[in-house]
Design a protein around this motif. Structure first.
Motif, PDB file in Angstrom:
ATOM      1  N   PHE A  27       0.853  -1.185   0.000  1.00  0.00           N
ATOM      2  CA  PHE A  27       0.000   0.000   0.000  1.00  0.00           C
ATOM      3  C   PHE A  27       0.893   1.241   0.000  1.00  0.00           C
ATOM      4  O   PHE A  27       1.814   1.362   0.823  1.00  0.00           O
ATOM      5  CB  PHE A  27      -0.903   0.027   1.244  1.00  0.00           C
ATOM      6  CG  PHE A  27      -2.138  -0.815   1.134  1.00  0.00           C
ATOM      7  CD1 PHE A  27      -3.399  -0.230   1.103  1.00  0.00           C
ATOM      8  CD2 PHE A  27      -2.048  -2.200   1.045  1.00  0.00           C
ATOM      9  CE1 PHE A  27      -4.545  -1.010   1.004  1.00  0.00           C
ATOM     10  CE2 PHE A  27      -3.181  -2.984   0.953  1.00  0.00           C
ATOM     11  CZ  PHE A  27      -4.440  -2.391   0.931  1.00  0.00           C
ATOM     12  N   ASN A  28       0.620   2.139  -0.947  1.00  0.00           N
ATOM     13  CA  ASN A  28       1.318   3.425  -1.020  1.00  0.00           C
ATOM     14  C   ASN A  28       2.832   3.264  -0.952  1.00  0.00           C
ATOM     15  O   ASN A  28       3.528   3.929  -0.178  1.00  0.00           O
ATOM     16  CB  ASN A  28       0.803   4.366   0.074  1.00  0.00           C
ATOM     17  CG  ASN A  28      -0.679   4.668  -0.092  1.00  0.00           C
ATOM     18  OD1 ASN A  28      -1.147   4.879  -1.207  1.00  0.00           O
ATOM     19  ND2 ASN A  28      -1.420   4.665   0.997  1.00  0.00           N
ATOM     20  N   ASP A  29       3.321   2.371  -1.792  1.00  0.00           N
ATOM     21  CA  ASP A  29       4.755   2.125  -1.911  1.00  0.00           C
ATOM     22  C   ASP A  29       5.349   3.208  -2.812  1.00  0.00           C
ATOM     23  O   ASP A  29       5.475   3.025  -4.022  1.00  0.00           O
ATOM     24  CB  ASP A  29       4.983   0.724  -2.494  1.00  0.00           C
ATOM     25  CG  ASP A  29       6.437   0.469  -2.844  1.00  0.00           C
ATOM     26  OD1 ASP A  29       7.302   1.120  -2.225  1.00  0.00           O
ATOM     27  OD2 ASP A  29       6.693  -0.360  -3.731  1.00  0.00           O
ATOM     28  N   LEU A  30       5.697   4.340  -2.220  1.00  0.00           N
ATOM     29  CA  LEU A  30       6.192   5.464  -3.003  1.00  0.00           C
ATOM     30  C   LEU A  30       7.612   5.238  -3.506  1.00  0.00           C
ATOM     31  O   LEU A  30       8.122   6.012  -4.319  1.00  0.00           O
ATOM     32  CB  LEU A  30       6.120   6.744  -2.170  1.00  0.00           C
ATOM     33  CG  LEU A  30       4.719   7.078  -1.634  1.00  0.00           C
ATOM     34  CD1 LEU A  30       4.736   8.399  -0.885  1.00  0.00           C
ATOM     35  CD2 LEU A  30       3.689   7.119  -2.762  1.00  0.00           C
ATOM     36  N   GLY A  31       8.257   4.172  -3.034  1.00  0.00           N
ATOM     37  CA  GLY A  31       9.560   3.802  -3.563  1.00  0.00           C
ATOM     38  C   GLY A  31       9.513   3.444  -5.034  1.00  0.00           C
ATOM     39  O   GLY A  31      10.554   3.370  -5.694  1.00  0.00           O
ATOM     40  N   THR A  32       8.313   3.233  -5.560  1.00  0.00           N
ATOM     41  CA  THR A  32       8.174   2.908  -6.984  1.00  0.00           C
ATOM     42  C   THR A  32       8.754   4.003  -7.862  1.00  0.00           C
ATOM     43  O   THR A  32       9.254   3.741  -8.950  1.00  0.00           O
ATOM     44  CB  THR A  32       6.679   2.662  -7.325  1.00  0.00           C
ATOM     45  OG1 THR A  32       6.584   2.274  -8.686  1.00  0.00           O
ATOM     46  CG2 THR A  32       5.847   3.925  -7.134  1.00  0.00           C
ATOM     47  N   PHE A  33       8.717   5.259  -7.389  1.00  0.00           N
ATOM     48  CA  PHE A  33       9.270   6.366  -8.174  1.00  0.00           C
ATOM     49  C   PHE A  33      10.796   6.265  -8.246  1.00  0.00           C
ATOM     50  O   PHE A  33      11.386   6.455  -9.307  1.00  0.00           O
ATOM     51  CB  PHE A  33       8.862   7.709  -7.549  1.00  0.00           C
ATOM     52  CG  PHE A  33       7.389   7.964  -7.569  1.00  0.00           C
ATOM     53  CD1 PHE A  33       6.784   8.489  -8.700  1.00  0.00           C
ATOM     54  CD2 PHE A  33       6.601   7.676  -6.474  1.00  0.00           C
ATOM     55  CE1 PHE A  33       5.419   8.728  -8.732  1.00  0.00           C
ATOM     56  CE2 PHE A  33       5.237   7.914  -6.493  1.00  0.00           C
ATOM     57  CZ  PHE A  33       4.638   8.431  -7.625  1.00  0.00           C
ATOM     58  N   ARG A  34      11.439   5.942  -7.121  1.00  0.00           N
ATOM     59  CA  ARG A  34      12.897   5.842  -7.101  1.00  0.00           C
ATOM     60  C   ARG A  34      13.372   4.620  -7.888  1.00  0.00           C
ATOM     61  O   ARG A  34      14.366   4.688  -8.605  1.00  0.00           O
ATOM     62  CB  ARG A  34      13.402   5.752  -5.662  1.00  0.00           C
ATOM     63  CG  ARG A  34      13.169   7.011  -4.838  1.00  0.00           C
ATOM     64  CD  ARG A  34      13.919   6.937  -3.522  1.00  0.00           C
ATOM     65  NE  ARG A  34      13.478   5.800  -2.707  1.00  0.00           N
ATOM     66  CZ  ARG A  34      12.463   5.843  -1.861  1.00  0.00           C
ATOM     67  NH1 ARG A  34      11.759   6.971  -1.732  1.00  0.00           N
ATOM     68  NH2 ARG A  34      12.134   4.775  -1.142  1.00  0.00           N
ATOM     69  N   ARG A  35      12.654   3.502  -7.754  1.00  0.00           N
ATOM     70  CA  ARG A  35      13.080   2.282  -8.448  1.00  0.00           C
ATOM     71  C   ARG A  35      13.029   2.447  -9.957  1.00  0.00           C
ATOM     72  O   ARG A  35      13.839   1.883 -10.685  1.00  0.00           O
ATOM     73  CB  ARG A  35      12.219   1.089  -8.005  1.00  0.00           C
ATOM     74  CG  ARG A  35      12.558   0.609  -6.606  1.00  0.00           C
ATOM     75  CD  ARG A  35      11.949  -0.752  -6.335  1.00  0.00           C
ATOM     76  NE  ARG A  35      10.496  -0.708  -6.326  1.00  0.00           N
ATOM     77  CZ  ARG A  35       9.765  -0.357  -5.269  1.00  0.00           C
ATOM     78  NH1 ARG A  35      10.358   0.005  -4.151  1.00  0.00           N
ATOM     79  NH2 ARG A  35       8.453  -0.368  -5.321  1.00  0.00           N
ATOM     80  N   ALA A  36      12.086   3.225 -10.448  1.00  0.00           N
ATOM     81  CA  ALA A  36      11.995   3.464 -11.893  1.00  0.00           C
ATOM     82  C   ALA A  36      13.271   4.109 -12.405  1.00  0.00           C
ATOM     83  O   ALA A  36      13.748   3.793 -13.503  1.00  0.00           O
ATOM     84  CB  ALA A  36      10.790   4.349 -12.208  1.00  0.00           C
ATOM     85  N   ASN A  37      13.849   5.012 -11.615  1.00  0.00           N
ATOM     86  CA  ASN A  37      15.085   5.665 -12.040  1.00  0.00           C
ATOM     87  C   ASN A  37      16.296   4.755 -11.870  1.00  0.00           C
ATOM     88  O   ASN A  37      17.204   4.762 -12.693  1.00  0.00           O
ATOM     89  CB  ASN A  37      15.288   6.966 -11.247  1.00  0.00           C
ATOM     90  CG  ASN A  37      14.382   8.073 -11.739  1.00  0.00           C
ATOM     91  OD1 ASN A  37      13.590   7.866 -12.653  1.00  0.00           O
ATOM     92  ND2 ASN A  37      14.490   9.243 -11.155  1.00  0.00           N
ATOM     93  N   ARG A  38      16.323   3.954 -10.794  1.00  0.00           N
ATOM     94  CA  ARG A  38      17.454   3.066 -10.576  1.00  0.00           C
ATOM     95  C   ARG A  38      17.591   2.027 -11.689  1.00  0.00           C
ATOM     96  O   ARG A  38      18.677   1.579 -12.011  1.00  0.00           O
ATOM     97  CB  ARG A  38      17.325   2.360  -9.221  1.00  0.00           C
ATOM     98  CG  ARG A  38      17.673   3.253  -8.041  1.00  0.00           C
ATOM     99  CD  ARG A  38      18.091   2.415  -6.851  1.00  0.00           C
ATOM    100  NE  ARG A  38      17.046   1.531  -6.385  1.00  0.00           N
ATOM    101  CZ  ARG A  38      16.165   1.842  -5.440  1.00  0.00           C
ATOM    102  NH1 ARG A  38      16.211   3.042  -4.868  1.00  0.00           N
ATOM    103  NH2 ARG A  38      15.246   0.974  -5.066  1.00  0.00           N
TER     104      ARG A  38
END
Length: 356
Positions: free
Chosen positions: A337-348
């Motif tokens: 739920f609300n895993d905002l790390g998805t934004f950082r992982r897209a860049n990594r």
């Protein structure tokens, strides 16, 4: 597409599916009117199109401001998007193909910036089987897997710019996938066919009008800031007499709706770091409070779409009714739920490996 079949659902996936079906069955039993699924779907279809039409008439008669038309029509077209998704899964008039395809046509004409829904049906079924993979064209088409930045932000809201800005990738990547054995030679032909018919001719024409409108006003704005003006030929300026109303009543609402939907969808679906066929790793529930302005124009998509990946049979309004109890099931079984790390992982994913 002839890619390798996805693995079967895990035990956890099956538990979630069983529990959500039980919740849905309970709600259907307590609300007898839900059995009239065709009538409900067509009723929502008629109301949404009537709402769009009324907004257009009021605007053309000078009785509603343009900003209100754009906001209200974006909401009505978000209902039409949900109906299209349900229609793709044959939830309405499966045994009456005439009405079914008329509804498909209606939701397409009022959302002309979108991919052809008959083409999308094939892409969407593939998305369910191979969500988050390299061949998941539906999600990749709306920027899932792309590095976050200005380019992706622009592509999120403009389907044709998403094509134009990635034209080289569209030309080269399918053959790379073929050489790696990910897709077949027939898939290569299918990719070309999909590229040809997805937005032709309606989507291409409507986006051309939109791009003309934006470029015209953007250039005028730059000229004004520079203390100058652009002496447009009369034939160019005259086009605004029909382009501006079309933008206000149809195109701009769909561009707003598209941005909201694609921003939510491309971040709630995972890409590249999920086990094939494991639904608990395909998507998350994305309902953090600051996304509510976007959720308003994609009918709470981030909160309810994960439910659909487990239980495909329910139309969107039933998913809304099951959401509170279904969320408890999802949370108890490890869905994020609300895993905002998805934004950082897209860049990594796009970072080049460091040299040893």
């Amino acid at each position: 597409m002839a890619t390798a079949p996805a693995r079967g659902k895990s035990a956890t996936d099956k538990t979630i599916q069983r529990d959500i079906i039980a919740i849905s069955d309970d709600i259907r039993q307590r609300h007898g009117w839900l059995k009239h699924q065709n009538a409900i779907g067509f009723g929502i279809f008629a109301i949404a199109i009537a709402g769009c039409t009324l907004n257009a008439v009021l605007y053309l008669q000078g009785m509603m401001p343009g900003w209100a038309v754009i906001l209200l029509t974006a909401f009505w077209t978000s209902l039409l998007h949900e109906l299209e998704h349900d229609l793709i899964h044959w939830m309405y008039f499966k045994n009456n193909k005439v009405v079914h395809h008329l509804m498909m046509l209606g939701v397409y004409l009022w959302r002309p910036t979108t991919i052809n829904p008959w083409v999308r049906r094939h892409l969407h079924f593939h998305h369910h089987k191979h969500s988050g993979s390299e061949t998941d064209l539906e999600e990749r088409g709306i920027t899932n897997g792309e590095k976050w930045g200005l380019k992706r932000l622009i592509m999120v809201g403009d389907n044709m710019l998403a094509v134009y800005l990635r034209a080289f990738k569209y030309l080269t990547e399918p053959r790379k996938l073929y050489r790696r054995g990910v897709i077949t030679r027939q898939d290569l032909k299918n990719f070309r066919l999909i590229g040809l018919v997805s937005y032709n001719p309606l989507g291409v024409m409507v986006h051309a009008v939109w791009h003309f409108f934006v470029a015209y006003h953007l250039l005028n704005g730059v000229a004004w800031l520079a203390g100058s003006s652009i002496p447009w030929p009369e034939v160019v300026s005259a086009q605004l007499s029909w382009i501006t109303p079309l933008v206000v009543v149809l195109i701009a609402p769909n561009m707003l709706r598209t941005f909201c939907l694609h921003f939510i969808s491309s971040n709630m679906h995972y890409y590249g770091d999920n086990e094939p066929g494991k639904i608990t790793e395909q998507c998350q529930v994305l309902n953090v409070w600051w996304l509510w302005p976007l959720q308003a124009f994609c009918f709470n998509f981030g909160s309810t779409h994960a439910i659909h990946h487990f239980v495909v049979r329910d139309p969107f309004y039933v998913r809304q009714m099951t959401a509170k109890r279904a969320h408890e099931v999802l949370r108890e079984n490890g869905v994020r739920f609300n895993d905002l790390g998805t934004f950082r992982r897209a860049n990594r994913m796009h970072e080049k490996p460091q040299a040893a």
